[in-house]
Scaffold this motif. Sequence first.
Motif, PDB file in Angstrom:
ATOM      1  N   GLU A 129       7.010  17.502  -2.460  1.00  0.00           N
ATOM      2  CA  GLU A 129       6.683  16.321  -1.642  1.00  0.00           C
ATOM      3  C   GLU A 129       5.782  15.359  -2.412  1.00  0.00           C
ATOM      4  N   PHE A 130       4.805  15.909  -3.127  1.00  0.00           N
ATOM      5  CA  PHE A 130       3.899  15.073  -3.920  1.00  0.00           C
ATOM      6  C   PHE A 130       4.677  14.303  -4.990  1.00  0.00           C
ATOM      7  N   PHE A 131       5.564  15.001  -5.709  1.00  0.00           N
ATOM      8  CA  PHE A 131       6.347  14.334  -6.744  1.00  0.00           C
ATOM      9  C   PHE A 131       7.371  13.376  -6.150  1.00  0.00           C
ATOM     10  N   GLN A 151       0.835  -1.189   0.000  1.00  0.00           N
ATOM     11  CA  GLN A 151       0.000   0.000   0.000  1.00  0.00           C
ATOM     12  C   GLN A 151       0.874   1.244   0.000  1.00  0.00           C
ATOM     13  N   VAL A 152       0.303   2.325  -0.483  1.00  0.00           N
ATOM     14  CA  VAL A 152       0.975   3.618  -0.488  1.00  0.00           C
ATOM     15  C   VAL A 152      -0.002   4.637   0.091  1.00  0.00           C
ATOM     16  N   CYS A 153       0.529   5.666   0.709  1.00  0.00           N
ATOM     17  CA  CYS A 153      -0.302   6.690   1.335  1.00  0.00           C
ATOM     18  C   CYS A 153      -0.088   8.027   0.627  1.00  0.00           C
ATOM     19  N   PHE A 154      -1.152   8.604   0.085  1.00  0.00           N
ATOM     20  CA  PHE A 154      -1.135   9.948  -0.476  1.00  0.00           C
ATOM     21  C   PHE A 154      -2.026  10.817   0.388  1.00  0.00           C
ATOM     22  N   GLU A 163       6.723  11.476  -3.636  1.00  0.00           N
ATOM     23  CA  GLU A 163       5.934  10.263  -3.405  1.00  0.00           C
ATOM     24  C   GLU A 163       5.670   9.533  -4.719  1.00  0.00           C
ATOM     25  N   LEU A 164       5.407  10.277  -5.789  1.00  0.00           N
ATOM     26  CA  LEU A 164       5.241   9.640  -7.098  1.00  0.00           C
ATOM     27  C   LEU A 164       6.519   8.902  -7.483  1.00  0.00           C
ATOM     28  N   LYS A 165       7.673   9.541  -7.259  1.00  0.00           N
ATOM     29  CA  LYS A 165       8.961   8.921  -7.576  1.00  0.00           C
ATOM     30  C   LYS A 165       9.168   7.660  -6.738  1.00  0.00           C
ATOM     31  N   ARG A 166       8.779   7.719  -5.469  1.00  0.00           N
ATOM     32  CA  ARG A 166       8.982   6.578  -4.576  1.00  0.00           C
ATOM     33  C   ARG A 166       8.252   5.331  -5.074  1.00  0.00           C
ATOM     34  N   VAL A 167       7.050   5.505  -5.594  1.00  0.00           N
ATOM     35  CA  VAL A 167       6.255   4.352  -6.030  1.00  0.00           C
ATOM     36  C   VAL A 167       6.449   4.017  -7.503  1.00  0.00           C
ATOM     37  N   LEU A 168       7.218   4.845  -8.210  1.00  0.00           N
ATOM     38  CA  LEU A 168       7.465   4.619  -9.631  1.00  0.00           C
ATOM     39  C   LEU A 168       8.438   3.461  -9.821  1.00  0.00           C
ATOM     40  N   LYS A 169       8.082   2.539 -10.712  1.00  0.00           N
ATOM     41  CA  LYS A 169       9.014   1.457 -11.043  1.00  0.00           C
ATOM     42  C   LYS A 169      10.275   2.054 -11.647  1.00  0.00           C
ATOM     43  N   SER A 170      11.371   1.329 -11.543  1.00  0.00           N
ATOM     44  CA  SER A 170      12.651   1.859 -12.029  1.00  0.00           C
ATOM     45  C   SER A 170      12.606   2.202 -13.517  1.00  0.00           C
ATOM     46  N   ASP A 171      11.800   1.491 -14.301  1.00  0.00           N
ATOM     47  CA  ASP A 171      11.695   1.779 -15.731  1.00  0.00           C
ATOM     48  C   ASP A 171      10.418   2.551 -16.065  1.00  0.00           C
ATOM     49  N   GLY A 172       9.725   3.044 -15.044  1.00  0.00           N
ATOM     50  CA  GLY A 172       8.475   3.766 -15.252  1.00  0.00           C
ATOM     51  C   GLY A 172       8.702   5.226 -15.607  1.00  0.00           C
ATOM     52  N   SER A 173       7.632   5.885 -15.973  1.00  0.00           N
ATOM     53  CA  SER A 173       7.712   7.307 -16.291  1.00  0.00           C
ATOM     54  C   SER A 173       6.447   8.011 -15.814  1.00  0.00           C
ATOM     55  N   ILE A 174       6.563   9.300 -15.656  1.00  0.00           N
ATOM     56  CA  ILE A 174       5.456  10.167 -15.252  1.00  0.00           C
ATOM     57  C   ILE A 174       5.282  11.192 -16.362  1.00  0.00           C
ATOM     58  N   THR A 175       4.058  11.418 -16.786  1.00  0.00           N
ATOM     59  CA  THR A 175       3.771  12.417 -17.801  1.00  0.00           C
ATOM     60  C   THR A 175       2.997  13.562 -17.154  1.00  0.00           C
ATOM     61  N   VAL A 176       3.499  14.770 -17.346  1.00  0.00           N
ATOM     62  CA  VAL A 176       2.856  15.967 -16.807  1.00  0.00           C
ATOM     63  C   VAL A 176       2.526  16.870 -17.988  1.00  0.00           C
ATOM     64  N   THR A 177       1.255  17.179 -18.174  1.00  0.00           N
ATOM     65  CA  THR A 177       0.809  18.069 -19.239  1.00  0.00           C
ATOM     66  C   THR A 177       0.148  19.275 -18.595  1.00  0.00           C
ATOM     67  N   GLU A 178       0.684  20.447 -18.857  1.00  0.00           N
ATOM     68  CA  GLU A 178       0.217  21.657 -18.183  1.00  0.00           C
ATOM     69  C   GLU A 178       0.330  22.887 -19.079  1.00  0.00           C
ATOM     70  N   HIS A 179      -0.519  23.857 -18.797  1.00  0.00           N
ATOM     71  CA  HIS A 179      -0.325  25.213 -19.310  1.00  0.00           C
ATOM     72  C   HIS A 179       0.819  25.822 -18.522  1.00  0.00           C
ATOM     73  N   MET A 180       1.556  26.722 -19.139  1.00  0.00           N
ATOM     74  CA  MET A 180       2.624  27.441 -18.452  1.00  0.00           C
ATOM     75  C   MET A 180       2.185  28.891 -18.219  1.00  0.00           C
ATOM     76  N   ARG A 181       2.739  29.486 -17.198  1.00  0.00           N
ATOM     77  CA  ARG A 181       2.513  30.923 -16.995  1.00  0.00           C
ATOM     78  C   ARG A 181       3.513  31.650 -17.892  1.00  0.00           C
ATOM     79  N   ASP A 182       3.071  31.900 -19.129  1.00  0.00           N
ATOM     80  CA  ASP A 182       3.945  32.524 -20.123  1.00  0.00           C
ATOM     81  C   ASP A 182       3.139  33.490 -20.984  1.00  0.00           C
ATOM     82  N   THR A 183       3.811  34.120 -21.938  1.00  0.00           N
ATOM     83  CA  THR A 183       3.177  35.148 -22.762  1.00  0.00           C
ATOM     84  C   THR A 183       1.984  34.611 -23.552  1.00  0.00           C
ATOM     85  N   THR A 198      10.454  21.941  -9.274  1.00  0.00           N
ATOM     86  CA  THR A 198       9.698  20.830  -8.677  1.00  0.00           C
ATOM     87  C   THR A 198      10.296  19.491  -9.075  1.00  0.00           C
ATOM     88  N   PHE A 199      10.556  19.319 -10.369  1.00  0.00           N
ATOM     89  CA  PHE A 199      11.068  18.041 -10.852  1.00  0.00           C
ATOM     90  C   PHE A 199      12.456  17.756 -10.275  1.00  0.00           C
TER      91      PHE A 199
END
Length: 109
Positions: free
Chosen positions: A33-35, A2-5, A37-57, A79-80
């Motif tokens: 801290e959130f990331f 189990q994992v705790c979020f 925890e994501l890293k902790r439960v990520l398999k060694s060959d796993g990946s995380i995808t983050v899709t976001e708007h940026m605060r830009d022009t 953060t990363f």
Amino acid sequence: NQVCFFGLEYVIRESYRLIFAAHEIRNTRERIEFFNELKRVLKSDGSITVTEHMRDTANLLAYNIGFFHFIEHKEWLKTFSGSGLGIKSEIKLNPFISTFTLQKNGAAS
């Protein structure tokens, strides 16, 4: 296993597809801290995808003052790196949205 979020218990499975709004975690330390925890439960060959708007022009022109709701590119990088995740790739999907693929630092590409 189990994992705790944030005090909630989840059963660990072989793989997850997780949808969340990480930009809603406004505090940098809490986002790291959130990331962590994501890293902790990520398999060694796993990946995380983050899709976001940026605060830009581009987002300022599209969303006016609403762009303040988005996080700056440099804050995402902070953060990363602060959570020990490396950027495997970064692509701009359109003028407004970026996608980062993350992996554990030191993981083979």
